[in-house]
Scaffold this active site. Structure first.
Site, mmCIF file in Angstrom:
data_model
loop_
_atom_site.group_PDB
_atom_site.id
_atom_site.type_symbol
_atom_site.label_atom_id
_atom_site.label_comp_id
_atom_site.label_asym_id
_atom_site.label_seq_id
_atom_site.Cartn_x
_atom_site.Cartn_y
_atom_site.Cartn_z
ATOM 1 N N LYS A 9 0.831 -1.201 0.000
ATOM 2 C CA LYS A 9 0.000 0.000 0.000
ATOM 3 C C LYS A 9 0.872 1.261 0.000
ATOM 4 O O LYS A 9 2.078 1.189 0.262
ATOM 5 C CB LYS A 9 -0.921 -0.043 1.229
ATOM 6 C CG LYS A 9 -1.869 -1.256 1.233
ATOM 7 C CD LYS A 9 -2.858 -1.193 2.387
ATOM 8 C CE LYS A 9 -3.821 -2.383 2.361
ATOM 9 N NZ LYS A 9 -4.889 -2.256 3.370
ATOM 10 N N TYR A 49 -12.089 -3.860 -3.676
ATOM 11 C CA TYR A 49 -12.743 -3.819 -2.368
ATOM 12 C C TYR A 49 -14.265 -3.910 -2.501
ATOM 13 O O TYR A 49 -14.987 -3.283 -1.716
ATOM 14 C CB TYR A 49 -12.337 -2.548 -1.619
ATOM 15 C CG TYR A 49 -10.913 -2.570 -1.088
ATOM 16 C CD1 TYR A 49 -10.513 -3.523 -0.151
ATOM 17 C CD2 TYR A 49 -9.968 -1.632 -1.511
ATOM 18 C CE1 TYR A 49 -9.215 -3.546 0.354
ATOM 19 C CE2 TYR A 49 -8.663 -1.646 -1.009
ATOM 20 C CZ TYR A 49 -8.298 -2.602 -0.084
ATOM 21 O OH TYR A 49 -7.012 -2.623 0.424
ATOM 22 N N ASN A 112 -1.963 0.147 6.906
ATOM 23 C CA ASN A 112 -1.436 -1.130 7.409
ATOM 24 C C ASN A 112 -0.556 -1.855 6.397
ATOM 25 O O ASN A 112 -0.452 -3.078 6.407
ATOM 26 C CB ASN A 112 -2.577 -2.014 7.907
ATOM 27 C CG ASN A 112 -3.618 -2.259 6.831
ATOM 28 O OD1 ASN A 112 -3.446 -1.830 5.692
ATOM 29 N ND2 ASN A 112 -4.678 -2.962 7.175
ATOM 30 N N HIS A 115 -1.804 -5.565 1.613
ATOM 31 C CA HIS A 115 -3.044 -6.316 1.424
ATOM 32 C C HIS A 115 -2.665 -7.741 1.053
ATOM 33 O O HIS A 115 -1.689 -7.948 0.333
ATOM 34 C CB HIS A 115 -3.887 -5.721 0.291
ATOM 35 C CG HIS A 115 -4.957 -6.666 -0.190
ATOM 36 N ND1 HIS A 115 -6.192 -6.727 0.408
ATOM 37 C CD2 HIS A 115 -4.952 -7.622 -1.166
ATOM 38 C CE1 HIS A 115 -6.909 -7.681 -0.185
ATOM 39 N NE2 HIS A 115 -6.178 -8.233 -1.143
HETATM 40 N N1 UDP Z 1 -9.872 -0.586 6.966
HETATM 41 C C1 UDP Z 1 -9.996 0.643 7.563
HETATM 42 N N2 UDP Z 1 -10.794 0.772 8.680
HETATM 43 C C2 UDP Z 1 -11.469 -0.274 9.200
HETATM 44 C C3 UDP Z 1 -11.342 -1.530 8.576
HETATM 45 C C4 UDP Z 1 -10.535 -1.659 7.460
HETATM 46 O O1 UDP Z 1 -9.382 1.612 7.105
HETATM 47 O O2 UDP Z 1 -12.174 -0.109 10.206
HETATM 48 C C5 UDP Z 1 -9.029 -0.727 5.768
HETATM 49 C C6 UDP Z 1 -7.668 -1.355 6.072
HETATM 50 O O3 UDP Z 1 -6.691 -0.718 5.253
HETATM 51 C C7 UDP Z 1 -7.886 -2.802 5.655
HETATM 52 C C8 UDP Z 1 -8.840 -2.641 4.466
HETATM 53 O O4 UDP Z 1 -9.676 -1.567 4.827
HETATM 54 O O5 UDP Z 1 -6.673 -3.444 5.308
HETATM 55 C C9 UDP Z 1 -9.661 -3.871 4.153
HETATM 56 O O6 UDP Z 1 -10.305 -4.328 5.341
HETATM 57 P P1 UDP Z 1 -10.364 -5.866 5.699
HETATM 58 O O7 UDP Z 1 -11.319 -6.008 6.823
HETATM 59 O O8 UDP Z 1 -10.618 -6.661 4.469
HETATM 60 O O9 UDP Z 1 -8.894 -6.160 6.285
HETATM 61 P P2 UDP Z 1 -7.671 -7.000 5.702
HETATM 62 O O10 UDP Z 1 -8.242 -8.129 4.892
HETATM 63 O O11 UDP Z 1 -6.850 -6.053 4.889
HETATM 64 O O12 UDP Z 1 -6.918 -7.471 6.912
HETATM 65 MG MG MG Z 2 -9.676 -8.153 3.387
#
Ligand code: UDP
Ligand code: MG
Length: 150
Positions: A9, A49, A112, A115
């Protein structure tokens, strides 16, 4: 053998952490079978997404992900999807275990670093978004020492 879609990212690139993070995946024994730098657009974000478009954090997520270039990688190995997720750690750096990428390099709920696909179906769908022309099938000299024969 599985192949997973990994994104570095914008924060990983801004913070100069690409090498250190990639090194974690490489050291674990995941093989790079595609790699590309690109700018995520609103259209790509909506595809990537799709499951999150109605979530409250979606607008902020898209603003972040489209703010500067990202790297897309396809990584291959035994159970690569789960292995990569384990290396990444929980979604929020604040909660991710020490020793994981997100746990070691961040303390944010949105920035974070990486991905990683969360299932075989997601991996197939996501790989198609970034690498529609396919992947590089090649054998590294390390395979016999890294991956079990069966
Ligand atoms: N995200 C965010 N706030 C939240 C939850 C998710 O900004 O409360 C962002 C974060 O960058 C995350 C992405 O949205 O990596 C996708 O969320 P997901 O729950 O799919 O998490 P991941 O699969 O990346 O662990
Ligand atoms: Mg995810």
């Amino acid at each position: 053998m599985e192949t997973t879609l990994i994104l570095f990212k914008p924060d990983a690139l801004h913070r100069g952490l690409v090498g250190r993070v990639l090194s974690r995946f490489e050291s674990k024994g995941l093989q790079i079978v595609a790699m590309r730098m690109l700018r995520m657009t609103d259209e790509i974000a909506a595809r990537h997404y799709a499951e999150h478009v109605d979530k409250p954090f979606y607008p902020g997520l898209v603003a972040f992900m489209t703010s500067s270039p990202i790297l897309a990688l396809a990584l291959r190995g035994p159970e690569a999807i789960a292995v990569a997720r384990k290396l990444m750690g929980k979604t929020f750096g604040l909660e991710a275990e020490a020793g994981t990428i997100r746990g070691d390099f961040g303390c944010s709920k949105s920035f974070n670093l990486v991905h990683g696909s969360d299932s075989a179906a997601s991996a197939e769908r996501e790989l198609g978004i970034y690498f529609p022309d396919g992947l590089q099938d090649w054998e590294t000299i390390q395979h016999p020492w890294l991956w079990d024969a069966e």
